[in-house]
Design an enzyme around this catalytic site. Sequence first.
Site, PDB file in Angstrom:
ATOM      1  N   ASP A 201     -14.871 -38.041 -13.890  1.00 17.02           N
ATOM      2  CA  ASP A 201     -15.029 -38.648 -12.577  1.00 17.02           C
ATOM      3  C   ASP A 201     -13.746 -38.480 -11.765  1.00 17.02           C
ATOM      4  OD1 ASP A 201     -16.621 -40.603 -10.823  1.00 17.02           O
ATOM      5  OD2 ASP A 201     -14.716 -41.652 -11.054  1.00 17.02           O
ATOM      6  N   GLU A 270     -15.808 -33.605 -11.634  1.00 14.98           N
ATOM      7  CA  GLU A 270     -16.160 -33.924 -10.257  1.00 14.98           C
ATOM      8  C   GLU A 270     -14.918 -33.721  -9.402  1.00 14.98           C
ATOM      9  OE1 GLU A 270     -17.974 -37.748  -7.865  1.00 14.98           O
ATOM     10  OE2 GLU A 270     -16.246 -38.028  -9.177  1.00 14.98           O
TER      11      GLU A 270
END
Length: 539
Positions: A201, A270
Amino acid sequence: MNRNDWWRGGVIYQVYPRSFFDSNGDGVGDLLGVVEKIDYIASLNVDAIWLSPFFTSPMKDFGYDVSDYRGVDPLFGTLEDFKQVIDVAHARGIRILIDQVLNHSSDQHAWFKESRSSRDNEKADWYVWADPKDDGTVPNNWLSVFGGPAWTWDSRRKQYYLHNFLSSQPDLNFHCEAVQQQLLEDMEFWLKLGVDGFRLDAANFYFHDRELRDNPPNHDIREGSIGVRADNPYAFQKHVYDKTQPENLDFLRRIRQLLERYPGSATVAEIGCDHSLSTMAAYTGGSDTLHMAYSFDLLTEQCSPGFLRHTIDCVERELVDGWPCWSIGNHDVVRVMSRWALANQPDLARGRMFMAMLLTMRGSVCLYQGEELGLDEAELQFEQLVDPYGIRFWPEFKGRDGCRTPMPWHDQDQHGGFSREQPWLPMADRHLPMSVAAQESDPNSMLNIYRRFLAWRQDQPLLIEGSIRTVYHDEALLVYERRLGDEVWVCLFNMGDSARHFDLSAPVEGLHVPSATAVFEGHGVHLPAHGFGFARRLG
């Protein structure tokens, strides 16, 4: 399960556990819900599952605020339940990737509680602390993704702490070697349990500029660009100093070195920044950084053939030897069946066409739960929202709850078989006729089309290993070629609402592809509205 490079061209199914299946009747999906529905996931013919966070958390951002990197939140079950997920998935040849939210922790994490207690404790520099300016204001002009300054005052330390997201998500200080080492050890804890990799993330947020220099203004913003909304000033800056720092690469190399000790494991990162393609290239180039980068480029409202061709061409030009991972939906954006709808009317034929495009581009793929059912965005009232992002920016931006509503398993009750009790988010009434049970027996349902197409794709080396080259687009058509050795396929997609004829200028042989609707005759092809087809070039 024997291929260590399974991730090249692999299809990863994202499970948002809160909304997948509730096994214990508390209204929230859980890990045993994944175990119970594992045969359904296996029937989709995917290679891996990406599990959104299930770690111990106060749930201010629904698990993306971690208070124990090695714990399972009781809301989702136990560590033994997670081991069951690994076991049942591996038994069916499916790998497990888990979210790693390394950039920040919860403010309830023991590390932060210690860090904020004084300026001279053992973890005093584990987070990003800074003194106020002489007038008491924040240290610099950095902004939070979720709106407002990226700094919050702490009265105990009499300093500000950095948070790129919610104020309850303080940023860890990656300039501190002890932080890096601790996080790598926490990742290895899960690798030893048997996970096959990580979705990282906010992977370009780890490091910040040591000097805390102000970001410059962004004079190039355009309404409608990725991440740009008039109601959130975050895009008004060029994020030069608060993320995507050079030091990031060295830490990503340390992650890769860790995974090299566990053959077959992989990372997909990401990356969200002003220059995402060049960053993706740097983060995935060679063999010593990340395996894949998760592209935001198709998570926009734009979907014209010209935009899609430009996106493919830019990725191919910029990534060089890097590896992309494509997606048209996830837990943070409006569902693609609403986002890319014509006149706000979801069209299943159009959805099938976009499915075929996504699954035949060069790279790996992430599918978000419910895409295979053709689910569109659920409409919620303000009083039904739980997403802090949506609550803050309502009504111009309705948040992320509309794409996170529960999976409909059948249409026999108002909760759609997701739970025996009222779900944490309401089941969308219009999703009930699109339930798994309702689509199972229909060979032409979106669900069964996904299953057949994914099964077919697994047996096509050209799609997994081949190159890509765009060759044509107009206001309705997108055409690209996939090549492996002497084998060349032409892939055609009609995104318009009327039939089209296209001259290929060379003989081709139509391929028998599940649900393809194109008709090939000689050098030409007929494509119905929202139709697609594939042909092999001859000679």
